[in-house]
Design a protein around this motif. Sequence first.
Motif: not given
Length: 503
Positions: A162, A214, A383, A386-387, A422, A424, A467-468, A471-472
């Motif tokens: 993550s 998350p 990713r 998720a975004r 992600s 998720r 967001s992890t 992801v960020r």
Amino acid sequence: MERATSGGPRSLWWRGLAALLAGALPAPVFPAPGWWWWAPFCLVPWLLLLRSAPSARRAALDGWLGGLGFMLAVHHWLMPSLHVFTLALAALLGLAWAPWGSLVRALLTGPGTAWRAVSAPAGVASGWLVIELVRSWQGLGGPWGLLGASQWQVGPALRLFSVGGVWLVSLLLVAVNTALVVVATCSRARRAAVAAGAVVAAAAAGGALWAPRPETAERAVRVAVVQPGVITGAAQRFDRQERLTAELAGRGAELVVWGESSVGFDLTARPDLADRLAALSRRTGAQLLVNVDARRHGRPGISKTSVLVGPSGPVPPRYDKMRLVPFGEYVPARPLLGWATSVGRAAGEDRHPGDRQVLMESPGGLRVGPLVCFETAFPDLSRRLARAGAGLLVAQSATSTFQESWAPGQHASLAAVRAAESGRPVVHATLTGVSAVFDASGRPVGPRLGTELSTTGLYRVHPAAGSTAYVRFGDWAVYAAVGWLVVLGGVAVGRRVRGRAGL
């Protein structure tokens, strides 16, 4: 850290065989064996061999041979499909380890200074990560067998996924292997290596603790997976899936997922099948996510398309698989490599890839991000979903061609990595197993459906948001690795210039 002297021709042949075998040693860390505990040590024999190479050229050869052994061992289950072409592909991809072999020799030989104790693990690991990045290109086979993915069932590794994705875990594993070699071969650098390792371990632990978690919903969604098992014929498969789905009536399912290629007919050209799916939706009270592998009406070629079906029929948008399997679903440079179809089960006709990802809305406002089979190997796709706001990722897969191999279990394990990266939950639904579900932290939810089963599974899944760090911030670990290699290159050039100036 003295260098070994060269031997005769016979010893060089033995070196080649040893390199081939040493490169294959990491393979058991992946499912089916799943020896995740072996990952911090699996590269040590190969690194020791490269360190002892009598020349940079020989180290490059040993790097290539080891890369060939690694690719063959990790992809051996392709042999029944691609036959001798598997060897050709492994030899080609193994070339990526040739410069790495020379890099390893340069970094692990010489004076045992504190700088070398730090630079060697970081440099060797960075070089390995660049190789993983290069071979992750779809045209070269995609990111299958990334070392970090072997840790899919290890709690601390799930947290690190993550933070920096699979790349960060690969980087740390190779660095640990290299640090062990430094400690074993150079007494003067041991303290510095241990100190550097302690700092990295503390930083990794701190990052895992700091990383945002998350945000999971309190209400769980009941998701069903339909796994028909090995069946010959598209019509027979549809019938079996229809019967299994009908058994879910009254059990509270809200989303029913069929695997990849679960429908072998275009639903526009076969409205009778679309009506049967809509009737199943009404009977179960759930929407059905199916996957159509057929020529689409009014459009040339074959596409693999995820279609959501509700009580009134198909619901837009559809999703066309974007990342196709080389040789399995298309032949790269077919005019040049088309002969592969005559020596194995390569695709006789290229599938048509999609050009964009989509989110599908299910009842209750749940936003589902679909992925198809091979696409779960790519960190960037999950990713992006998720975004974009997906609360649940659904992967539809089919690995029946490799039913008795390591492939089904290894493929399912990638869903855990993508879930942890992600933040998720991921539902991995297959035609013939292994089907599995993982929560937003990458931990398993409910039972896995093995390759011997023809059945359904009903799972309580908590959608997630937020967001992890991965992801960020994305592939920052890769950029750091490339940056470190640039630093090492600059230091080497500077030393060479100063050496010439002193002459």
